[in-house]
Motif scaffolding. Structure first.
Motif, PDB file in Angstrom:
ATOM      1  N   LEU A 262      50.513  43.992  20.636  1.00 53.14           N
ATOM      2  CA  LEU A 262      51.949  43.794  20.772  1.00 53.14           C
ATOM      3  C   LEU A 262      52.520  44.890  21.670  1.00 53.14           C
ATOM      4  CD1 LEU A 262      54.395  42.117  19.626  1.00 53.14           C
ATOM      5  CD2 LEU A 262      54.653  43.950  17.935  1.00 53.14           C
ATOM      6  N   ALA A 263      53.270  44.494  22.677  1.00 51.31           N
ATOM      7  CA  ALA A 263      53.902  45.462  23.575  1.00 51.31           C
ATOM      8  C   ALA A 263      55.350  45.659  23.144  1.00 51.31           C
ATOM      9  CB  ALA A 263      53.836  44.988  25.019  1.00 51.31           C
ATOM     10  N   LEU A 264      55.713  46.898  22.785  1.00 51.93           N
ATOM     11  CA  LEU A 264      57.092  47.194  22.412  1.00 51.93           C
ATOM     12  C   LEU A 264      57.927  47.519  23.640  1.00 51.93           C
ATOM     13  CD1 LEU A 264      55.376  47.710  19.741  1.00 51.93           C
ATOM     14  CD2 LEU A 264      57.289  49.139  19.030  1.00 51.93           C
ATOM     15  N   SER A 265      57.311  48.131  24.618  1.00 51.61           N
ATOM     16  CA  SER A 265      57.974  48.351  25.907  1.00 51.61           C
ATOM     17  C   SER A 265      56.906  48.267  26.984  1.00 51.61           C
ATOM     18  CB  SER A 265      58.678  49.710  25.946  1.00 51.61           C
ATOM     19  OG  SER A 265      57.750  50.771  25.942  1.00 51.61           O
ATOM     20  N   GLU A 266      57.247  47.609  28.047  1.00 47.42           N
ATOM     21  CA  GLU A 266      56.284  47.399  29.124  1.00 47.42           C
ATOM     22  C   GLU A 266      56.165  48.639  30.003  1.00 47.42           C
ATOM     23  OE1 GLU A 266      54.392  44.846  29.409  1.00 47.42           O
ATOM     24  OE2 GLU A 266      55.335  43.531  27.927  1.00 47.42           O
ATOM     25  N   GLY A 267      54.958  48.961  30.353  1.00 49.73           N
ATOM     26  CA  GLY A 267      54.757  50.032  31.316  1.00 49.73           C
ATOM     27  C   GLY A 267      54.819  49.464  32.719  1.00 49.73           C
ATOM     28  N   THR A 268      54.603  50.306  33.688  1.00 50.99           N
ATOM     29  CA  THR A 268      54.552  49.864  35.078  1.00 50.99           C
ATOM     30  C   THR A 268      53.093  49.714  35.486  1.00 50.99           C
ATOM     31  OG1 THR A 268      56.560  51.112  35.557  1.00 50.99           O
ATOM     32  CG2 THR A 268      55.215  50.408  37.441  1.00 50.99           C
ATOM     33  N   PRO A 269      52.663  48.494  35.801  1.00 47.45           N
ATOM     34  CA  PRO A 269      51.238  48.291  36.081  1.00 47.45           C
ATOM     35  C   PRO A 269      50.799  48.839  37.425  1.00 47.45           C
ATOM     36  CG  PRO A 269      52.440  46.252  36.438  1.00 47.45           C
ATOM     37  CD  PRO A 269      53.429  47.236  35.872  1.00 47.45           C
ATOM     38  N   GLY A 270      49.579  49.332  37.450  1.00 41.42           N
ATOM     39  CA  GLY A 270      48.941  49.684  38.706  1.00 41.42           C
ATOM     40  C   GLY A 270      48.157  48.481  39.206  1.00 41.42           C
ATOM     41  N   LYS A 271      47.829  48.462  40.444  1.00 41.78           N
ATOM     42  CA  LYS A 271      47.162  47.297  41.044  1.00 41.78           C
ATOM     43  C   LYS A 271      45.670  47.550  41.184  1.00 41.78           C
ATOM     44  CE  LYS A 271      47.265  44.443  45.249  1.00 41.78           C
ATOM     45  NZ  LYS A 271      47.914  44.278  46.567  1.00 41.78           N
ATOM     46  N   VAL A 272      44.878  46.581  40.721  1.00 42.88           N
ATOM     47  CA  VAL A 272      43.425  46.638  40.862  1.00 42.88           C
ATOM     48  C   VAL A 272      42.967  45.357  41.558  1.00 42.88           C
ATOM     49  CG1 VAL A 272      41.204  46.780  39.708  1.00 42.88           C
ATOM     50  CG2 VAL A 272      43.159  48.035  38.784  1.00 42.88           C
ATOM     51  N   THR A 273      42.353  45.518  42.712  1.00 45.76           N
ATOM     52  CA  THR A 273      41.865  44.358  43.467  1.00 45.76           C
ATOM     53  C   THR A 273      40.417  44.069  43.107  1.00 45.76           C
ATOM     54  OG1 THR A 273      43.328  44.889  45.318  1.00 45.76           O
ATOM     55  CG2 THR A 273      41.481  43.407  45.772  1.00 45.76           C
ATOM     56  N   THR A 274      40.145  42.824  42.761  1.00 49.07           N
ATOM     57  CA  THR A 274      38.787  42.412  42.404  1.00 49.07           C
ATOM     58  C   THR A 274      38.181  41.579  43.527  1.00 49.07           C
ATOM     59  OG1 THR A 274      39.363  40.287  41.382  1.00 49.07           O
ATOM     60  CG2 THR A 274      39.559  42.277  40.009  1.00 49.07           C
ATOM     61  N   THR A 275      36.924  41.237  43.364  1.00 43.74           N
ATOM     62  CA  THR A 275      36.216  40.414  44.351  1.00 43.74           C
ATOM     63  C   THR A 275      36.283  38.925  44.022  1.00 43.74           C
ATOM     64  OG1 THR A 275      34.187  40.705  43.075  1.00 43.74           O
ATOM     65  CG2 THR A 275      34.584  42.273  44.860  1.00 43.74           C
ATOM     66  N   LEU A 276      36.983  38.560  42.948  1.00 46.52           N
ATOM     67  CA  LEU A 276      36.995  37.172  42.487  1.00 46.52           C
ATOM     68  C   LEU A 276      37.666  36.231  43.483  1.00 46.52           C
ATOM     69  CD1 LEU A 276      37.892  37.685  38.709  1.00 46.52           C
ATOM     70  CD2 LEU A 276      35.649  37.172  39.691  1.00 46.52           C
ATOM     71  N   SER A 277      37.083  35.061  43.605  1.00 45.27           N
ATOM     72  CA  SER A 277      37.638  34.009  44.443  1.00 45.27           C
ATOM     73  C   SER A 277      38.520  33.110  43.577  1.00 45.27           C
ATOM     74  CB  SER A 277      36.514  33.171  45.066  1.00 45.27           C
ATOM     75  OG  SER A 277      36.966  31.886  45.411  1.00 45.27           O
ATOM     76  N   PRO A 278      39.794  32.902  43.941  1.00 45.07           N
ATOM     77  CA  PRO A 278      40.654  32.053  43.103  1.00 45.07           C
ATOM     78  C   PRO A 278      40.144  30.623  42.996  1.00 45.07           C
ATOM     79  CG  PRO A 278      41.708  32.549  45.205  1.00 45.07           C
ATOM     80  CD  PRO A 278      40.503  33.436  45.104  1.00 45.07           C
ATOM     81  N   THR A 279      39.571  30.110  44.055  1.00 38.69           N
ATOM     82  CA  THR A 279      39.055  28.734  44.032  1.00 38.69           C
ATOM     83  C   THR A 279      37.858  28.616  43.100  1.00 38.69           C
ATOM     84  OG1 THR A 279      39.754  28.458  46.333  1.00 38.69           O
ATOM     85  CG2 THR A 279      38.201  26.840  45.457  1.00 38.69           C
ATOM     86  N   LEU A 280      36.902  29.545  43.229  1.00 47.25           N
ATOM     87  CA  LEU A 280      35.718  29.498  42.381  1.00 47.25           C
ATOM     88  C   LEU A 280      36.054  29.831  40.926  1.00 47.25           C
ATOM     89  CD1 LEU A 280      33.042  31.050  44.737  1.00 47.25           C
ATOM     90  CD2 LEU A 280      32.846  28.852  43.562  1.00 47.25           C
ATOM     91  N   GLN A 281      36.988  30.760  40.707  1.00 47.09           N
ATOM     92  CA  GLN A 281      37.356  31.112  39.343  1.00 47.09           C
ATOM     93  C   GLN A 281      38.000  29.923  38.632  1.00 47.09           C
ATOM     94  OE1 GLN A 281      36.517  33.882  37.715  1.00 47.09           O
ATOM     95  NE2 GLN A 281      37.419  33.046  35.843  1.00 47.09           N
ATOM     96  N   ALA A 282      38.862  29.212  39.340  1.00 49.12           N
ATOM     97  CA  ALA A 282      39.497  28.022  38.758  1.00 49.12           C
ATOM     98  C   ALA A 282      38.448  26.972  38.406  1.00 49.12           C
ATOM     99  CB  ALA A 282      40.531  27.458  39.727  1.00 49.12           C
ATOM    100  N   ALA A 283      37.482  26.788  39.290  1.00 50.06           N
ATOM    101  CA  ALA A 283      36.418  25.814  39.032  1.00 50.06           C
ATOM    102  C   ALA A 283      35.554  26.241  37.856  1.00 50.06           C
ATOM    103  CB  ALA A 283      35.551  25.644  40.285  1.00 50.06           C
TER     104      ALA A 283
END
Length: 571
Positions: A262-283
């Protein structure tokens, strides 16, 4: 319970609040003393006659009765709801551990106003619903972080259950204590904690910059948790305040990450880039969603980039962390060993009898088939077990272990994927167990990430450690294999996998995928399981994929279609 032998209390002195437990009316009696749940039922709830004064009380044995279960459950839940940790713990078979955990709900998790609603009992198990409020004042944190002085609060609700057990030493029925009684996702050593998040949140994105939303990609829930644990403090985000499960400290690479409830207050997210392909991940998500206990991974052989990972059961990342016998897909590694040692040749005659005995074990082929005067290529394509077992007497106990480590980079516990992973295991064994390991049984353990890497190594010619986040992000060192196969052995291995895809057990899943491809099927028997685990690993162009469908039966029928779709989508 009735009031036999006592004068009824005047109505003005009664104060009843009713709820339902196990389908029967329960009354919470509130007076000057401590309240308790009192179950009102008809006949048949008596424990039996008591012992006479001169008799030694007998210790009860056998399964707990309905009344005993109610007494233990009601006492525990009542005391817990009233905030009396010591009293609630006394109704369990491990009072010390229970009291510590219950106290932590208030002290560490900051739960207030706990209300417990019992459900319908099933045997000795009593389910219940928990509602409460998580209230936390950031300005009172141990770290002295600046706060507004206003208390953060959010409602929390979840379902849990308890199980009644009979204590041997005195026959008393108590609540069998385990952390999951407090919350179903707690394990030994885990804690519920509310406070500043241990790691800032992360915004995980695919290779094209699109956010990896776990609602869209449910398989990635544990992956995103792992990315947060690994990169949260270095990705540039700031922590929020949350209730989370803090896992027991572990040195194991495949240990589960902490989990936010449970999140009581949201933090500020950092960005992490992965190697995942959106097309292949959806499939991949689509493929595992239509099957029970399925897992799949897709890798780019030329780089080691992980393009997709998905599991039918999102609670555990079997694709990365599973430890399963890989069955006949292991024959890819074994074949490379036999080819290198001159114990097999693609077109050389190779024995494939119905049976072969080694180390006092009698091995056989599926349906006890045999290939008379056949070649090693025919045995590989039909997945003949005895063709491999028959070579065991000519191998050293550590031959397969060295091959897996030196050529395929497996079993050295040194992969740095970006999240927790199991790197496969090929232990040194002897006699029958060593022979069984040649066909992916015995002590050999793998997962789809490992077996996709095996296919990728065959396609690429050299092992590239799979990775989900580029090593450039944190300058980590990727694992390497100490050597590569010779050009001749590599060409032979590719020929074996290609022939299996066009004329062997993998022909149906690989049909129509062109000429630059190869595959291997596998089925791994599991004790107590009616159907074996189905495995399939293959490559096509610059894609390699592996899948397992637990209890799915033959790999070509169960896991094969999953891999086929990955190769088609990526092609």
């Amino acid at each position: 319970m009735g009031t036999r032998g006592k004068r009824p209390e005047p109505a003005a002195r009664r104060n009843f609040n009713a709820l339902v437990i196990g389908g029967a009316a329960v009354v919470a009696v509130v007076g000057a003393g401590v309240g308790a749940y009192v179950l009102m039922e008809g006949s048949g709830s008596r424990d039996g006659s008591s012992a006479s004064a001169d008799e030694k009380p007998r210790i009860r044995t056998g399964p707990p009765s309905a009344k005993e279960i109610r007494t233990a459950a009601d006492g525990f839940l009542t005391a817990w709801q009233q905030g009396d940790a010591a009293k609630a713990a006394a109704y369990t078979d491990d009072a010390a551990a229970a009291e510590k955990a219950l106290t932590g709900l208030t002290k560490d998790a900051h739960l207030t106003g706990v209300k417990l609603t019992p459900g319908q009992r099933t045997g000795t198990k009593v389910p219940f619903h928990v509602t409460s409020t998580v209230a936390y004042d950031p300005s009172a944190s141990d770290k002295g972080k600046a706060g507004t002085g206003e208390k953060l609060s959010k409602p929390l609700a979840y379902d849990s259950s308890l199980t009644a057990v009979r204590r041997k030493r005195d026959g008393k029925v108590l609540v069998g204590w385990q952390p999951s009684v407090l919350h179903p996702e707690l394990h030994d050593g885990d804690r519920l904690v509310t406070g500043e998040a241990g790691d800032p949140p992360v915004k995980a994105v695919d290779r094209d910059g699109g956010e990896l939303d776990v609602k869209k990609y449910p398989s990635l829930a544990t992956v995103v948790d792992g990315l947060r644990e690994k990169f949260g403090k270095t990705a540039g985000g700031t922590a929020g305040v949350e209730l989370r499960i803090v896992r027991k400290a572990s040195s194991k690479k495949n240990a589960q990450p902490d989990k936010t409830l449970l999140a009581l207050s949201e933090g500020t997210p950092g960005k992490v880039t992965t190697t995942l392909s959106p097309t292949l991940q959806a499939a991949a998500e689509k493929q595992v969603a239509s099957r029970k206990r399925a897992s799949v991974v897709v890798i780019r052989p030329s780089t080691g980039e992980i393009l997709a990972v998905a599991n039918s059961s999102p609670g555990f990342n079997t694709a990365f962390q599973g430890s399963l016998a890989p069955g006949s897909t292991m024959k890819v590694i074994t074949s490379s060993l036999l080819l290198e040692k001159g114990l097999a040749g693609v077109d050389k005659e190779h024995p494939c009898p119905k049976y072969f005995t080694y180390g006092h074990w009698k091995f056989q082929n599926d349906d006890k088939f045999q290939i008379k005067n056949g070649t090693f290529k025919a045995s590989f394509a039909r997945s003949c077990n005895t063709a491999f077992i028959s070579q065991a007497p000519k191998l050293d106990n550590d031959s397969l272990t060295k091959q897996a480590q030196q050529v395929f980079g497996l079993g050295m516990n040194n992969w740095a994927v970006g999240v927790s992973s199991f790197d496969g295991s090929v232990p040194v064994q002897s006699d029958a167990q060593m022979a069984a390991s040649l066909i992916g049984q015995g002590g050999v353990r793998m997962n789809p990430l490992n077996m996709a890497s095996v296919a990728a190594t065959v396609k690429n010619g050299t092992f590239h450690q799979p990775y989900l986040v580029s090593p450039d992000v944190d300058h980590r060192t990727l694992a390497k294999a100490s050597r590569s196969l010779s050009a001749k052995t590599l060409a032979d291995l590719r020929e074996l996998m290609h022939y299996t895809a066009v004329a062997g057990t993998a022909v149906e899943p690989m049909s129509g995928l062109g000429s630059d491809m190869g595959a291997k099927t596998g089925s791994a028997e599991v004790d107590g399981q009616k159907q074996p685990n189905g495995w399939f690993t293959a490559y096509r162009g610059d894609l390699a994929s592996a899948a397992v469908v637990q209890a799915g039966g033959h790999g070509g029928d169960s896991a094969g279609p999953v891999v086929r779709q990955m190769l088609l989508t990526g092609g």
